[in-house]
Design a protein around this motif. Structure first.
Motif, PDB file in Angstrom:
ATOM      1  N   MET A   1       0.810  -1.176   0.000  1.00 45.33           N
ATOM      2  CA  MET A   1       0.000   0.000   0.000  1.00 45.33           C
ATOM      3  C   MET A   1       0.849   1.233   0.000  1.00 45.33           C
ATOM      4  O   MET A   1       0.429   2.324  -0.352  1.00 45.33           O
ATOM      5  CB  MET A   1      -0.905   0.033   1.199  1.00 45.33           C
ATOM      6  N   THR A   2       2.107   1.282   0.481  1.00 46.28           N
ATOM      7  CA  THR A   2       2.971   2.449   0.537  1.00 46.28           C
ATOM      8  C   THR A   2       4.129   2.242  -0.398  1.00 46.28           C
ATOM      9  O   THR A   2       4.657   1.159  -0.541  1.00 46.28           O
ATOM     10  CB  THR A   2       3.518   2.644   1.944  1.00 46.28           C
TER      11      THR A   2
ATOM     12  N   TRP B   1      -4.736   6.840   3.423  1.00 44.57           N
ATOM     13  CA  TRP B   1      -5.741   5.961   2.823  1.00 44.57           C
ATOM     14  C   TRP B   1      -6.669   5.381   3.880  1.00 44.57           C
ATOM     15  O   TRP B   1      -7.846   5.113   3.623  1.00 44.57           O
ATOM     16  CB  TRP B   1      -5.069   4.839   2.026  1.00 44.57           C
ATOM     17  N   ASP B   2      -6.154   5.173   5.086  1.00 45.57           N
ATOM     18  CA  ASP B   2      -6.988   4.611   6.142  1.00 45.57           C
ATOM     19  C   ASP B   2      -7.963   5.627   6.713  1.00 45.57           C
ATOM     20  O   ASP B   2      -8.972   5.247   7.316  1.00 45.57           O
ATOM     21  CB  ASP B   2      -6.104   4.008   7.230  1.00 45.57           C
TER      22      ASP B   2
ATOM     23  N   VAL C   1     -10.645  -1.925   3.372  1.00 42.46           N
ATOM     24  CA  VAL C   1      -9.325  -1.937   2.717  1.00 42.46           C
ATOM     25  C   VAL C   1      -9.377  -2.817   1.472  1.00 42.46           C
ATOM     26  O   VAL C   1      -8.886  -2.443   0.396  1.00 42.46           O
ATOM     27  CB  VAL C   1      -8.240  -2.433   3.692  1.00 42.46           C
ATOM     28  N   VAL C   2      -9.977  -4.002   1.601  1.00 36.01           N
ATOM     29  CA  VAL C   2     -10.081  -4.924   0.470  1.00 36.01           C
ATOM     30  C   VAL C   2     -10.946  -4.320  -0.628  1.00 36.01           C
ATOM     31  O   VAL C   2     -10.586  -4.341  -1.818  1.00 36.01           O
ATOM     32  CB  VAL C   2     -10.663  -6.283   0.925  1.00 36.01           C
ATOM     33  N   LEU C   3     -12.098  -3.773  -0.255  1.00 37.06           N
ATOM     34  CA  LEU C   3     -13.009  -3.182  -1.236  1.00 37.06           C
ATOM     35  C   LEU C   3     -12.323  -2.065  -2.017  1.00 37.06           C
ATOM     36  O   LEU C   3     -12.380  -2.043  -3.265  1.00 37.06           O
ATOM     37  CB  LEU C   3     -14.247  -2.639  -0.525  1.00 37.06           C
ATOM     38  N   MET C   4     -11.666  -1.155  -1.315  1.00 36.78           N
ATOM     39  CA  MET C   4     -11.013  -0.040  -1.999  1.00 36.78           C
ATOM     40  C   MET C   4      -9.836  -0.507  -2.844  1.00 36.78           C
ATOM     41  O   MET C   4      -9.539   0.096  -3.875  1.00 36.78           O
ATOM     42  CB  MET C   4     -10.546   1.006  -0.985  1.00 36.78           C
ATOM     43  N   SER C   5      -9.187  -1.583  -2.425  1.00 37.14           N
ATOM     44  CA  SER C   5      -8.085  -2.121  -3.228  1.00 37.14           C
ATOM     45  C   SER C   5      -8.562  -2.520  -4.610  1.00 37.14           C
ATOM     46  O   SER C   5      -7.920  -2.221  -5.626  1.00 37.14           O
ATOM     47  CB  SER C   5      -7.447  -3.323  -2.520  1.00 37.14           C
TER      48      SER C   5
ATOM     49  N   VAL D   1      -7.443  11.641  -0.846  1.00 35.14           N
ATOM     50  CA  VAL D   1      -8.130  10.606  -0.072  1.00 35.14           C
ATOM     51  C   VAL D   1      -8.383  11.062   1.359  1.00 35.14           C
ATOM     52  O   VAL D   1      -9.399  10.680   1.973  1.00 35.14           O
ATOM     53  CB  VAL D   1      -7.367   9.257  -0.106  1.00 35.14           C
ATOM     54  N   VAL D   2      -7.483  11.877   1.912  1.00 35.66           N
ATOM     55  CA  VAL D   2      -7.718  12.417   3.256  1.00 35.66           C
ATOM     56  C   VAL D   2      -8.942  13.325   3.252  1.00 35.66           C
ATOM     57  O   VAL D   2      -9.804  13.244   4.140  1.00 35.66           O
ATOM     58  CB  VAL D   2      -6.486  13.171   3.779  1.00 35.66           C
TER      59      VAL D   2
END
Length: 219
Positions: free
Chosen positions: A1-2, A56-57, A75-79, A178-179
């Motif tokens: 993710m980073t 992202w979180d 997290v999975v859905l947005m991925s 995203v923030v």
């Protein structure tokens, strides 16, 4: 993710099949999955610290206020939503890409189920700092395994490649976006968000050279 602003020379730009054919899978696969599980744990540590989440979180924590899903499921859905954006960018997913999309979220949920939120501020600060440090180390592990970019990493590099803008500029623009969306949805922003933004690049850069595995010929 980073990801990091400037990758060291040891990192290769390999296609999905090349990633698997270039050998050393006996080390690269375990390193990938240890890194992804550790990344999910780091996310959960910051959640339990409750002093601010990674950019992202912030978005993920906002989504779960409106959808009947857990943070890890968000997290999975947005991925997978982000992976749809790879199509016009012509980014190529690898084993690490799909694994990232699934493992990080499940690991985060498992850790959250086992870890209670502490009351003392010192413990919350320790969880926040520990989460950030662990995230930097986990990023070095999974990136260094060279088995494919994470969904958000690929979005960033794809936009940079197609637009001609710098990685640093694109990353900043994405994370600010995203923030802001996450805040509008009621996501969690705090000092941990700022500390993460300042520290994650240097921490990943610190550990990445030691954990970058040079591919060889197929074994």
């Amino acid at each position: 993710m980073t990801t990091i602003a400037t990758a060291p020379p040891g990192l290769s730009d390999l296609g999905p099949l090349q990633q698997l054919r270039t050998g050393r899978l006996g080390r690269r696969l375990p390193q990938l999955y240890v890194g992804l599980v550790a990344y999910g744990v780091s996310l959960a540590l910051m959640v339990r610290g409750d002093l601010g989440l990674a950019p992202w979180d912030v978005l993920h924590s906002g989504l779960i206020r409106y959808l009947p899903i857990t943070l890890g499921q968000a997290v999975v859905l947005m991925s997978f939503v982000v992976l749809l954006l790879w199509i016009p960018l012509r980014e190529k997913p690898g084993l690490g890409t799909i694994s990232n999309a699934l493992v990080v979220g499940f690991s985060a949920d498992a850790t959250l189920a086992l870890l209670a939120a502490p009351d003392p501020m010192a413990a919350r600060v320790a969880l926040m700092v520990g989460g950030i440090v662990l995230c930097g180390f986990a990023s070095a592990l999974y990136i260094g395994a060279q088995l494919g970019r994470g969904p958000r990493d690929g979005l960033m590099t794809g936009i940079a490649r197609r637009s001609g803008r710098s990685i640093r500029l694109v990353r900043t623009g994405l994370e600010v976006t995203v923030v802001l969306i996450g805040l509008l949805l009621g996501g969690t922003l705090g000092v941990g968000t700022v500390l993460y933004a300042l520290a994650i690049g240097p921490l990943t850069q610190l550990w990445l050279p030691a954990w970058t595995i040079q591919p060889t010929s197929a074994e």
